[in-house]
Design a protein around this motif. Structure first.
Motif, PDB file in Angstrom:
ATOM      1  N   LEU A  40      37.770  33.932  30.334  1.00  0.00           N
ATOM      2  CA  LEU A  40      37.543  34.241  31.752  1.00  0.00           C
ATOM      3  C   LEU A  40      38.837  34.252  32.565  1.00  0.00           C
ATOM      4  CD1 LEU A  40      34.293  32.166  32.409  1.00  0.00           C
ATOM      5  CD2 LEU A  40      34.495  34.642  32.188  1.00  0.00           C
ATOM      6  N   LYS A  41      39.887  33.625  32.055  1.00  0.00           N
ATOM      7  CA  LYS A  41      41.144  33.621  32.784  1.00  0.00           C
ATOM      8  C   LYS A  41      41.748  35.032  32.881  1.00  0.00           C
ATOM      9  CE  LYS A  41      44.013  32.362  28.770  1.00  0.00           C
ATOM     10  NZ  LYS A  41      44.924  31.336  28.213  1.00  0.00           N
ATOM     11  N   ALA A  42      41.253  35.941  32.060  1.00  0.00           N
ATOM     12  CA  ALA A  42      41.703  37.331  32.142  1.00  0.00           C
ATOM     13  C   ALA A  42      41.229  38.000  33.423  1.00  0.00           C
ATOM     14  CB  ALA A  42      41.204  38.123  30.931  1.00  0.00           C
ATOM     15  N   PHE A  43      40.279  37.378  34.110  1.00  0.00           N
ATOM     16  CA  PHE A  43      39.770  37.925  35.370  1.00  0.00           C
ATOM     17  C   PHE A  43      40.398  37.233  36.575  1.00  0.00           C
ATOM     18  CE2 PHE A  43      36.510  38.764  32.221  1.00  0.00           C
ATOM     19  CZ  PHE A  43      36.227  40.101  32.447  1.00  0.00           C
ATOM     20  N   ASP A  44      41.545  36.621  36.387  1.00  0.00           N
ATOM     21  CA  ASP A  44      42.258  35.973  37.479  1.00  0.00           C
ATOM     22  C   ASP A  44      43.606  36.653  37.680  1.00  0.00           C
ATOM     23  OD1 ASP A  44      42.719  33.556  39.323  1.00  0.00           O
ATOM     24  OD2 ASP A  44      44.457  33.487  37.989  1.00  0.00           O
ATOM     25  N   LEU A  45      43.941  36.945  38.927  1.00  0.00           N
ATOM     26  CA  LEU A  45      45.160  37.699  39.223  1.00  0.00           C
ATOM     27  C   LEU A  45      46.411  36.962  38.780  1.00  0.00           C
ATOM     28  CD1 LEU A  45      46.364  40.223  40.595  1.00  0.00           C
ATOM     29  CD2 LEU A  45      46.484  38.883  42.711  1.00  0.00           C
ATOM     30  N   VAL A  85      50.589  44.778  41.187  1.00  0.00           N
ATOM     31  CA  VAL A  85      49.324  44.664  40.464  1.00  0.00           C
ATOM     32  C   VAL A  85      48.149  44.684  41.436  1.00  0.00           C
ATOM     33  CG1 VAL A  85      47.926  43.160  38.993  1.00  0.00           C
ATOM     34  CG2 VAL A  85      50.348  43.441  38.525  1.00  0.00           C
ATOM     35  N   SER A  86      48.289  43.986  42.553  1.00  0.00           N
ATOM     36  CA  SER A  86      47.212  43.941  43.543  1.00  0.00           C
ATOM     37  C   SER A  86      46.940  45.318  44.132  1.00  0.00           C
ATOM     38  CB  SER A  86      47.569  42.956  44.664  1.00  0.00           C
ATOM     39  OG  SER A  86      47.799  41.672  44.154  1.00  0.00           O
ATOM     40  N   VAL A  87      48.005  46.022  44.482  1.00  0.00           N
ATOM     41  CA  VAL A  87      47.859  47.370  45.049  1.00  0.00           C
ATOM     42  C   VAL A  87      47.151  48.287  44.062  1.00  0.00           C
ATOM     43  CG1 VAL A  87      49.123  49.426  45.780  1.00  0.00           C
ATOM     44  CG2 VAL A  87      49.819  47.191  46.607  1.00  0.00           C
ATOM     45  N   GLY A  88      47.527  48.186  42.789  1.00  0.00           N
ATOM     46  CA  GLY A  88      46.884  49.012  41.769  1.00  0.00           C
ATOM     47  C   GLY A  88      45.395  48.751  41.667  1.00  0.00           C
ATOM     48  N   PHE A  89      45.005  47.471  41.635  1.00  0.00           N
ATOM     49  CA  PHE A  89      43.589  47.123  41.569  1.00  0.00           C
ATOM     50  C   PHE A  89      42.835  47.617  42.798  1.00  0.00           C
ATOM     51  CE2 PHE A  89      44.546  43.767  38.321  1.00  0.00           C
ATOM     52  CZ  PHE A  89      43.614  44.200  37.384  1.00  0.00           C
ATOM     53  N   VAL A  90      43.441  47.410  43.962  1.00  0.00           N
ATOM     54  CA  VAL A  90      42.766  47.805  45.208  1.00  0.00           C
ATOM     55  C   VAL A  90      42.553  49.310  45.261  1.00  0.00           C
ATOM     56  CG1 VAL A  90      43.036  47.942  47.712  1.00  0.00           C
ATOM     57  CG2 VAL A  90      43.528  45.809  46.526  1.00  0.00           C
TER      58      VAL A  90
END
Length: 215
Positions: A40-45, A85-90
């Motif tokens: 589940l840690k794979a789902f943490d930024l 990374v955040s911009v890409g996800f958003v």
């Protein structure tokens, strides 16, 4: 006329992709699985960004003992992976309808709480663990016309006080935790309440200015 209204309703209907992508962003930015010991840690930024450059005793490639321009420049470099990374996800989740879902999900909460629209919901969640990501999202929302200048002012007042309240309480304020009488949870709730209080004080100031009255 009815056909046009039906088409408009279908355009704004949020599908499973929209809700799913919103849920994914909330999980990524909330820090729920930061310390998870399983997959589940794979789902943490923060886990996705990695810990490259961090060495023993809490040191990293910034070094220690300096407060000059070199340290400031190196610290700025550490913000680039998080922001990128955040911009890409958003952007990906936005194309899937996450913003429409956020508007519908968060508006009933954020409108009465602070007077800001539901489109600020993802930034609201991100602000608990990352002030940098939240500030970028707020700037982008304003530039795209999703929030007004007054709403941005209120939201910034919320973010500025005790910024990244969860991660900073646990990390930078860790030396104080053993000597205070409250547990970490109540401390975070206490800080969050005053963040909301500060936002509403700014809300009153903004309202007074809009009405042309003295503050």
């Amino acid at each position: 006329m009815r056909k046009e209204e039906k088409n408009r309703e279908q355009e704004h209907r949020i599908g499973i992709k929209g809700w799913g992508s919103l849920f994914l962003l909330i999980i990524l930015f909330s820090g729920i699985f930061t310390n998870s010991g399983n997959f589940l840690k794979a789902f943490d930024l923060s886990n996705l960004i990695g810990s490259f450059g961090i060495i023993a005793d809490g040191l990293n490639f910034e070094g220690q003992g300096g407060v000059g321009a070199r340290e400031g420049f190196m610290f700025a470099l550490t913000l680039i992976p998080t922001t990128c990374v955040s911009v890409g996800f958003v952007h990906v989740c936005e194309d899937m309808g996450a913003m429409e879902a956020a508007r519908k999900f968060f508006t009933p909460l954020l409108r009465p709480l602070m007077g800001i629209p539901g489109t600020s919901g993802i930034a609201f969640v991100a602000s608990f663990t990352s002030s940098d990501v939240a500030s970028f999202m707020t700037k982008k929302a304003y530039q795209q016309g999703e929030i007004t200048d007054r709403e941005r002012t209120i939201f910034v007042a919320y973010q500025y006080a005790a910024s990244a309240v969860i991660i900073n309480t646990i990390s930078t304020q860790a030396p104080l935790l053993p000597i205070i009488k409250l547990a970490v949870g109540p401390v975070i709730v206490y800080l969050w309440i005053f963040k909301v209080l500060g936002a509403n004080i700014m809300r009153l100031v903004v309202k007074k200015e809009a009405e042309g009255g003295a503050v």
